[in-house]
Design an enzyme around this catalytic site. Structure first.
Site, PDB file in Angstrom:
ATOM      1  N   GLY A 535      36.364  39.373  49.340  1.00  0.00           N
ATOM      2  CA  GLY A 535      36.757  40.758  49.540  1.00  0.00           C
ATOM      3  C   GLY A 535      36.377  41.602  48.348  1.00  0.00           C
ATOM      4  O   GLY A 535      35.829  41.120  47.359  1.00  0.00           O
ATOM      5  N   GLY A 536      36.658  42.886  48.461  1.00  0.00           N
ATOM      6  CA  GLY A 536      36.311  43.792  47.383  1.00  0.00           C
ATOM      7  C   GLY A 536      37.071  43.514  46.108  1.00  0.00           C
ATOM      8  O   GLY A 536      36.635  43.876  45.021  1.00  0.00           O
ATOM      9  N   PHE A 537      38.240  42.847  46.208  1.00  0.00           N
ATOM     10  CA  PHE A 537      39.055  42.575  45.032  1.00  0.00           C
ATOM     11  C   PHE A 537      38.943  41.147  44.540  1.00  0.00           C
ATOM     12  O   PHE A 537      39.574  40.771  43.573  1.00  0.00           O
ATOM     13  CB  PHE A 537      40.522  42.904  45.322  1.00  0.00           C
ATOM     14  CG  PHE A 537      40.743  44.343  45.654  1.00  0.00           C
ATOM     15  CD1 PHE A 537      40.461  45.330  44.729  1.00  0.00           C
ATOM     16  CD2 PHE A 537      41.189  44.714  46.898  1.00  0.00           C
ATOM     17  CE1 PHE A 537      40.661  46.659  45.039  1.00  0.00           C
ATOM     18  CE2 PHE A 537      41.395  46.042  47.213  1.00  0.00           C
ATOM     19  CZ  PHE A 537      41.125  47.022  46.288  1.00  0.00           C
ATOM     20  N   GLY A 538      38.147  40.333  45.219  1.00  0.00           N
ATOM     21  CA  GLY A 538      37.963  38.977  44.755  1.00  0.00           C
ATOM     22  C   GLY A 538      37.863  37.977  45.886  1.00  0.00           C
ATOM     23  O   GLY A 538      38.131  38.294  47.043  1.00  0.00           O
ATOM     24  N   VAL A 540      38.600  34.416  48.198  1.00  0.00           N
ATOM     25  CA  VAL A 540      39.756  33.698  48.728  1.00  0.00           C
ATOM     26  C   VAL A 540      39.347  32.240  48.931  1.00  0.00           C
ATOM     27  O   VAL A 540      38.280  31.960  49.478  1.00  0.00           O
ATOM     28  CB  VAL A 540      40.236  34.298  50.062  1.00  0.00           C
ATOM     29  CG1 VAL A 540      41.455  33.532  50.585  1.00  0.00           C
ATOM     30  CG2 VAL A 540      40.576  35.772  49.887  1.00  0.00           C
ATOM     31  N   LYS A 554      44.069  33.952  46.905  1.00  0.00           N
ATOM     32  CA  LYS A 554      43.214  35.092  46.576  1.00  0.00           C
ATOM     33  C   LYS A 554      43.205  35.253  45.051  1.00  0.00           C
ATOM     34  O   LYS A 554      44.253  35.466  44.428  1.00  0.00           O
ATOM     35  CB  LYS A 554      43.718  36.379  47.220  1.00  0.00           C
ATOM     36  CG  LYS A 554      42.825  37.590  46.923  1.00  0.00           C
ATOM     37  CD  LYS A 554      43.487  38.904  47.267  1.00  0.00           C
ATOM     38  CE  LYS A 554      43.602  39.098  48.745  1.00  0.00           C
ATOM     39  NZ  LYS A 554      44.127  40.443  49.086  1.00  0.00           N
ATOM     40  N   ASP A 651      43.974  49.838  56.093  1.00  0.00           N
ATOM     41  CA  ASP A 651      42.711  49.077  56.123  1.00  0.00           C
ATOM     42  C   ASP A 651      42.737  48.059  57.251  1.00  0.00           C
ATOM     43  O   ASP A 651      42.335  46.910  57.089  1.00  0.00           O
ATOM     44  CB  ASP A 651      42.468  48.384  54.785  1.00  0.00           C
ATOM     45  CG  ASP A 651      40.999  47.999  54.599  1.00  0.00           C
ATOM     46  OD1 ASP A 651      40.136  48.592  55.277  1.00  0.00           O
ATOM     47  OD2 ASP A 651      40.714  47.100  53.795  1.00  0.00           O
TER      48      ASP A 651
END
Length: 844
Positions: A535-538, A540, A554, A651
């Site tokens: 994902g955009g934040f890291g 998984v 995550k 989202d």
């Protein structure tokens, strides 16, 4: 006299029986056409092979609106029309006047229509009289025109004129003498058998490869054949080539590829989108099972990253320059346009020697960068040398750019720019790319420069730990808390203050804190093989705790400026929520710079992994899709109305809907969610975050978000679930309309059920599908006040009431700019624009 009458009666009876049998011969499935027994479309006649597997005759493609008639071969005893060969693909008949017969002029098999107008012919020289010629449909699905002169062989066969299906015992390949090249050719569309844009076959390179071309340009390649497998197809040994797959090549340019299979209910198909599918019929599923498929990922697209660059499907971004190389155009590269590829940072030794502008030169010998588990580049050349001599052969040749060695092939070298390289996680070939010696030295020095201070810090830390242990070893043990965790939890509780009374607040400090080492061990040190997604934040990862519980971890990216905020937001939101349609947060980890969230593991992964994958779409039948839609609504209603907090997700999309082992949906990823005050219905922000294609127009353009923003996203998901198509899909048959526009057009034309994925469509579900399309369109109306709330959506889904409101035209959002955009999902599965986030868009 009586006997004579009886004899005459018997003779007449025999003649009548013979005539009846002859007239009904084709109706009962005779497997051949003779001069005196043509096939007429008007009489619904056809051939059936002796095994009953294949039928030959006139057909109209399923779902075709033109009702044109074609002549072809199809599987007879299955409920899905599956055509494997078409004769008159570009000359269809627009009525039932068609006739298949043996030509009285030349003995060829011909198709005529109307006033004996010739549409198609086998077009060979037949050395016998037409009345001695016949054509037979074999059990293999091969239509054959034999040479009847003393078993003289075959004059013509459909297997020598393949279309879009590669059948058992069929041969594809090239003939070095006649220059004949047998390839598959795709249909133009799924309901139009005319010649399409894609072909597939064997390319007679130095080492033969299977290629797919689009309008004669390469769109995919398999890598070289090594005698057993194509080495550019990862992990294909057990899936494909154990089915009697064989490739024979001589030194004269003749190559033949074939395969054997115990069942004829098995074939490979080149579809209109340019993908090859391996299919075998499942009697229990009453559907075609999909085996392998290629191309499979975006990295499979030919030359995706340009020259001297590798593609790794799970990396973000997927394209990287090889060590010793840099982007040819940094601006375009950083924008995600990798087609220009990379170039050398430093010339090779012999290039420097030949470069007069540098005054000659020399330097140390070039070396090689080793790249493991690779799909080797195109245009490999053969070198008849042993493995240990292969590097020297390359170094002695100034034009040599790389080498590789395969046991089945031997030494391969490249003397051109390296194009179409891919990095695999499983099987692959070690590729050695030639670089200047200084590039090797640079990397070595850099490693030392990085390693030295790290080692120093580790040694100092070790000494400090030993001293501390000696100092406190007699003191009783006490629990140690990370100060950053305490600060974080304090901040989290501040975020929720005012939303609930103190007596009802969840004590965030009760949320389990995991040790980083435990999570690292459970995920095998965050290995790529345990990676579930990005994902955009890291990323998984899948993990397993010591007690056996499976988890999803995550790991927030250190480079993400929003990572810390997302963690706080997600812990605040999910720790207070408990619902069967929401993913469950098990705990978190905060140690130093590490920020990790631990969730329950969803074995079926995300909804988009099934919905948009042709190999998995059939798993989601209509009842399952309907249940998923209802489950998403139940979870969203809980967020909006039934939980202790009023939460707007912001989202909601298919990739954020996870599926458990029973395919029940669970909403996930609350990093962008907003907690509303009890009397708050709408909020405004200057920082628009979310995913393009799912954002409502008022949020995308003005920053206003509310329950109705989530309802818009819900409507988009509904239409995706119904159609099996991404919201960014363009429908070429309708002037490239996107999903919302296409759904609106079908609804306006009274054909809403046509939106349904053909995989799940059934006449008995038609009314329910139409209702779901109507609900989806109600949810994506342009103005938020027109959209229903989630409780009304559930009511519409679950009641028999068909007197629903008529939807107004939806908001067809188009992209204006992406500057300063933020996205919660930067993955690029199937190259979708759904992963782009905007600060400004415009409706039309």
């Amino acid at each position: 006299m009586v006997v004579s009458v009886r004899i005459r009666r018997r003779f007449v009876l025999l003649l009548l029986v013979a005539f009846t049998c002859l007239s009904l011969r084709l109706c009962f499935g005779e497997d051949r056409i003779t001069f005196s027994t043509p096939i007429k479309d008007s009489d619904s006649e056809s051939l059936l092979c002796k095994s009953g597997i294949f039928r030959f005759g006139f057909f109209t493609p399923v779902n075709s609106t033109t009702k044109l008639r074609y002549v072809g071969i199809w599987y007879d005893k299955i409920p899905l029309q599956t055509v494997v060969w078409v004769a008159n693909k570009d000359t269809p008949i627009n009525d039932t006047s068609g006739v298949i017969s043996i030509s009285p002029d030349n003995g060829n098999l011909v198709i005529t229509a109307g006033r004996n107008r010739l549409l198609w012919s086998t077009n060979v020289t037949v050395p016998v009289a037409p009345n001695a010629t016949w054509v037979r449909l074999m059990d293999s699905g091969n239509l054959m025109l034999p040479d009847n002169r003393n078993n003289g062989g075959t004059l013509w066969e459909s297997f020598k004129h393949p279309y879009d299906s590669f059948m058992p015992r069929m041969t594809l390949g090239t003939n070095g003498t006649t220059k004949e090249n047998l390839r598959l050719t795709s249909w133009r569309s799924h309901d139009d058998p005319s010649t399409g844009n894609y072909t597939a076959g064997i390319a007679p390179f130095t080492f033969p490869e299977l290629l797919i071309w689009k309008n004669n340009d390469i769109s995919w390649r398999s890598g070289p054949w090594n005698g057993q497998v194509f080495i550019g197809l990862p992990n294909m040994d057990s899936l494909l080539f154990l089915d009697g797959f064989n490739l024979i090549s001589d030194s004269q340019g003749t190559i033949s590829m074939s395969y054997a299979n115990d069942s004829f209910m098995y074939h490979f198909n080149l579809d209109p989108e340019g993908a090859i599918y391996q299919k075998d019929w499942s009697t229990s599923m009453k559907d075609w099972r999909i085996g392998v498929r290629f191309p499979k990922t975006d990295c499979d697209a030919y030359a995706r990253c340009g020259q001297y660059a590798t593609c790794q499907a799970l990396e973000k971004p997927p394209c990287k320059c090889v060590k010793g190389f840099m982007p040819r155009n940094s601006t375009e590269w950083n924008r995600g346009n990798w087609s220009n590829g990379c170039e050398r940072r430093t010339l090779l030794r012999c290039q420097r020697q030949n470069n007069e502008s540098n005054g000659g030169g020399g330097g140390k010998e070039d070396g090689f960068v080793k790249m493991q588990k690779m799909k080797v580049p195109i245009s490999a050349e053969r070198s008849e040398t042993k493995e240990d001599v292969c590097p020297k052969v390359c170094l002695d040749n100034c034009s040599c750019t790389a080498y590789a060695y395969d046991q089945g092939i031997g030494c391969m070298i490249w003397s051109v720019s390296l194009v179409d390289m891919q990095s695999f996680l499983g099987s692959g070939t070690d590729l050695y790319i030639r670089v200047a010696h200084s590039e090797l030295k640079t990397h070595s020095n850099r490693a030392i420069m990085i390693a030295a201070p790290v080692i120093g810090v580790v040694l100092i830390a070790a000494v400090c730990v030993l001293l501390a242990c000696r100092r406190f070893r007699k003191r009783p043990a006490a629990p140690v808390k990370d100060r950053s965790a305490e600060i974080l939890f304090k901040r989290m509780e501040e975020l929720t203050s005012g939303n609930e009374s103190a007596s009802n607040q969840v004590k965030l400090k009760d949320l389990p804190l995991f040790e980083f080492q435990v999570l690292a061990t459970s995920t095998d040190n965050f290995s790529l093989r345990n990676k579930l997604g990005q994902g955009g934040f890291g990323p998984v990862y899948k993990g397993q705790l010591p007690e056996g519980q499976e988890i999803a971890v995550k790991r927030l990216s250190r480079k993400s400026g929003q990572g810390l905020e997302e963690l706080m937001n997600e812990v605040v939101v999910i720790s207070k929520l408990q619902h069967r349609n929401l993913v469950r947060l098990l705990g978190c980890c905060i140690e130093g710079e590490e920020r990790l969230l631990v969730y329950e593991y969803m074995p079926k992964k995300s909804l988009d992994a099934y919905l948009f994958d042709p190999m998995k779409q059939h798993i989601l039948d209509w009842k399952t899709r309907f249940n998923i839609m209802e489950g998403i609504c139940r979870g969203l209603l809980y967020l909006h109305r039934d939980s202790r907090l009023k939460i707007i997700h912001r989202d909601l999309k298919a990739s954020n809907i996870l599926l458990d082992e029973n395919l029940n949906p669970k909403i996930s990823d609350f990093g962008l969610a907003r907690v509303f005050q009890g009397n708050e219905d709408e909020a405004n922000t200057r920082r628009v975050v979310g995913t393009y294609g799912y954002m409502s127009p008022e949020y995308a353009m003005e920053g206003f978000f509310s329950e109705k923003s989530d309802v818009f996203s819900l409507g988009v998901i509904f239409l995706e679930i119904i159609s099996g198509r991404r919201n960014s899909s363009s429908f070429k048959e309708e002037k490239n309309l996107n999903l919302l526009a296409y759904a609106w057009k079908l609804w306006s034309d009274g054909e809403a059920a046509s939106l349904a994925d053909p995989v799940v469509f059934d006449k008995c579900f038609e009314k329910e599908i139409e209702k779901c399309v109507q609900i989806g369109l109600l949810c994506v109306q342009e103005f938020s006040n027109d959209r229903p709330n989630v409780s009304n959506v559930i009511w519409m889904l679950t009641t028999e009431n068909t007197n629903l409101a008529q939807p107004k035209q939806p908001a067809f959002i188009v992209r204006r700019g992406v500057s300063e955009a933020e996205s919660s999902d930067q993955s690029s599965q199937k190259a979708s624009i759904n992963d782009v986030s905007l600060t400004a868009v415009t409706g039309r």
